[in-house]
Design a protein around this motif. Sequence first.
Motif, short mmCIF file in Angstrom:
data_model
loop_
_atom_site.label_atom_id
_atom_site.label_comp_id
_atom_site.label_asym_id
_atom_site.label_seq_id
_atom_site.Cartn_x
_atom_site.Cartn_y
_atom_site.Cartn_z
N UNK A 134 47.78 26.12 56.90
CA UNK A 134 48.74 27.24 57.22
C UNK A 134 48.21 28.44 56.47
N UNK A 135 47.80 28.65 55.34
CA UNK A 135 47.68 29.98 54.64
C UNK A 135 46.34 30.77 55.15
N UNK A 136 45.65 30.08 56.37
CA UNK A 136 44.42 30.40 56.80
C UNK A 136 44.74 30.82 58.27
N UNK A 137 45.68 29.90 59.22
CA UNK A 137 45.94 30.20 60.37
C UNK A 137 47.07 31.18 60.34
N UNK A 138 47.75 30.97 59.47
CA UNK A 138 49.18 31.98 59.47
C UNK A 138 49.82 31.98 61.02
N UNK A 139 50.39 33.18 61.34
CA UNK A 139 51.19 33.00 62.54
C UNK A 139 50.16 33.54 63.85
N UNK A 140 49.19 34.28 63.30
CA UNK A 140 48.47 34.79 64.42
C UNK A 140 47.15 34.33 64.45
N UNK A 141 46.65 33.17 63.69
CA UNK A 141 45.34 32.68 63.84
C UNK A 141 44.32 33.17 63.04
N UNK A 142 43.38 32.14 63.00
CA UNK A 142 42.19 32.43 62.21
C UNK A 142 41.18 32.78 63.34
N UNK A 143 40.57 33.92 62.99
CA UNK A 143 39.22 34.21 63.89
C UNK A 143 38.17 33.65 63.80
N UNK A 144 38.32 32.47 64.36
CA UNK A 144 36.96 31.69 64.27
C UNK A 144 35.73 31.79 65.33
N UNK A 145 34.82 31.66 64.73
CA UNK A 145 33.12 32.21 65.49
C UNK A 145 32.56 30.89 64.99
N UNK A 146 32.41 29.86 66.27
CA UNK A 146 31.90 28.76 66.09
C UNK A 146 30.18 29.07 66.41
N UNK A 147 29.59 28.96 65.33
CA UNK A 147 27.85 28.89 65.55
C UNK A 147 27.38 27.70 66.29
N UNK A 148 26.26 28.02 67.03
CA UNK A 148 25.47 26.82 67.84
C UNK A 148 24.94 25.98 66.77
N UNK A 149 24.52 24.73 66.96
CA UNK A 149 23.51 24.07 66.16
C UNK A 149 24.16 23.50 64.79
N UNK A 182 33.76 40.68 65.61
CA UNK A 182 34.41 40.35 64.49
C UNK A 182 35.61 41.71 64.72
N UNK A 183 35.11 42.74 65.23
CA UNK A 183 36.17 43.83 65.11
C UNK A 183 37.13 43.51 66.42
N UNK A 184 36.83 43.01 67.48
CA UNK A 184 37.73 42.57 68.50
C UNK A 184 38.89 41.71 67.81
N UNK A 185 38.41 40.53 67.13
CA UNK A 185 39.28 39.66 66.58
C UNK A 185 40.19 40.13 65.64
N UNK A 230 24.61 41.72 58.73
CA UNK A 230 25.59 41.89 59.69
C UNK A 230 27.02 42.08 59.01
N UNK A 231 27.21 41.02 58.02
CA UNK A 231 28.25 41.07 57.19
C UNK A 231 28.43 42.32 56.27
N UNK A 232 27.52 42.68 55.67
CA UNK A 232 27.26 44.00 54.79
C UNK A 232 27.89 45.19 55.67
N UNK A 233 27.33 45.25 57.14
CA UNK A 233 27.48 46.35 57.98
C UNK A 233 28.97 46.23 58.42
N UNK A 234 29.71 45.04 58.51
CA UNK A 234 31.04 44.79 59.01
C UNK A 234 31.86 45.38 57.91
N UNK A 235 31.63 45.07 56.81
CA UNK A 235 32.47 45.49 55.43
C UNK A 235 32.30 46.96 55.49
N UNK A 236 31.22 47.51 55.58
CA UNK A 236 30.72 49.15 55.44
C UNK A 236 31.66 49.72 56.58
N UNK A 237 31.65 49.25 57.76
CA UNK A 237 32.33 49.91 58.84
C UNK A 237 33.92 49.67 58.98
#
Length: 297
Positions: free
Chosen positions: A43-58, A89-92, A115-122
């Motif tokens: 519950x503290x991760x999904x909350x009311x609007x969901x967790x923005x999951x990205x499932x990686x292949x492999x 990430x930003x769409x989610x 990519x994560x560094x860029x996301x935080x910077x953006x």
Amino acid sequence: MKTSECMLCPRQCGVDRSVKFGFCGESEEIRIARAAPHMWEEPPISGTKGSGTVFFSGCNLRCIYCQNHEIAVSHLGYAVTADKLLRIFFDLQAQGVHNINLVTAGHFAHQLIPILRQAKADGLRIPILWNSSGYESADTIRMLEGLIDIYLPDFKYINPKTAKEYSNAPDYPETAKASLAEMVRQVGAPQFDSQTGLMTRGVQVRHLVLPGHAQESRQILWYLFQTYGNGIGYSIMNQYTPMPQMKDHPLLSRKVTAQEYENVIRYAKQIGIENAYTQEGEAACESFIPKFSGQPQ
Ligand code: SF4
């Protein structure tokens, strides 16, 4: 970032992923199977609007009873560039999810770090979650310091024999212990937003009880509690679902019984675990395993 002589995870394949697939089944190209809000985390991760999951292949573990067989071993998924992943990430975030939940991303850690560094910077402002099998090298987890807010590792086995039999990874227990220690060093105990109750930082360890393995579950909880006490969050799960490939297995062809599960939960309480999420019986249902289209969404 190149992944020549890949040693990112404990499999230590040493392959040049620009020309070859590793044990994880992936080259250096990032591939994902699904990116969407997900309501079935704690519950503290999904909350009311969901967790923005990205499932990686492999996957680098490939358990014989895999609950996500389609993406772990069936090569389902599609390639994404760094820019595309940033957009995802930003769409989610724009959809209102409470966090970005990177599921089984360890074999793409090299590519994800910039990519994560860029996301935080953006301006990505929601927490970033690392959701993994626990079979990761502590050195790789160390490289993620400052980029991951919440670690959500599994702790699957403490007996090397079980780890060998079910995941061909007898080093799983020692490896999972070391990578968990590094996660706890980085982000520590779970922290929650005082107004929303959502998790903002910390380590939440998940343990899936397997049929016929309640004793090993108790040993795992004992180890975790002796080492971290209530300084980590616990999720004790009963959602094991026998997949078709397990239909003839002597133990793993059935669900966990209510008695087995209750026995583990009772033990957790007895030893002093206070902050554990548990599941109702109905959670052990195939419908809780998300469907993967393998197409861009
Ligand atoms: S990440 Fe993949 S290629 Fe690299 S060591 Fe692990 S299994 Fe092998």
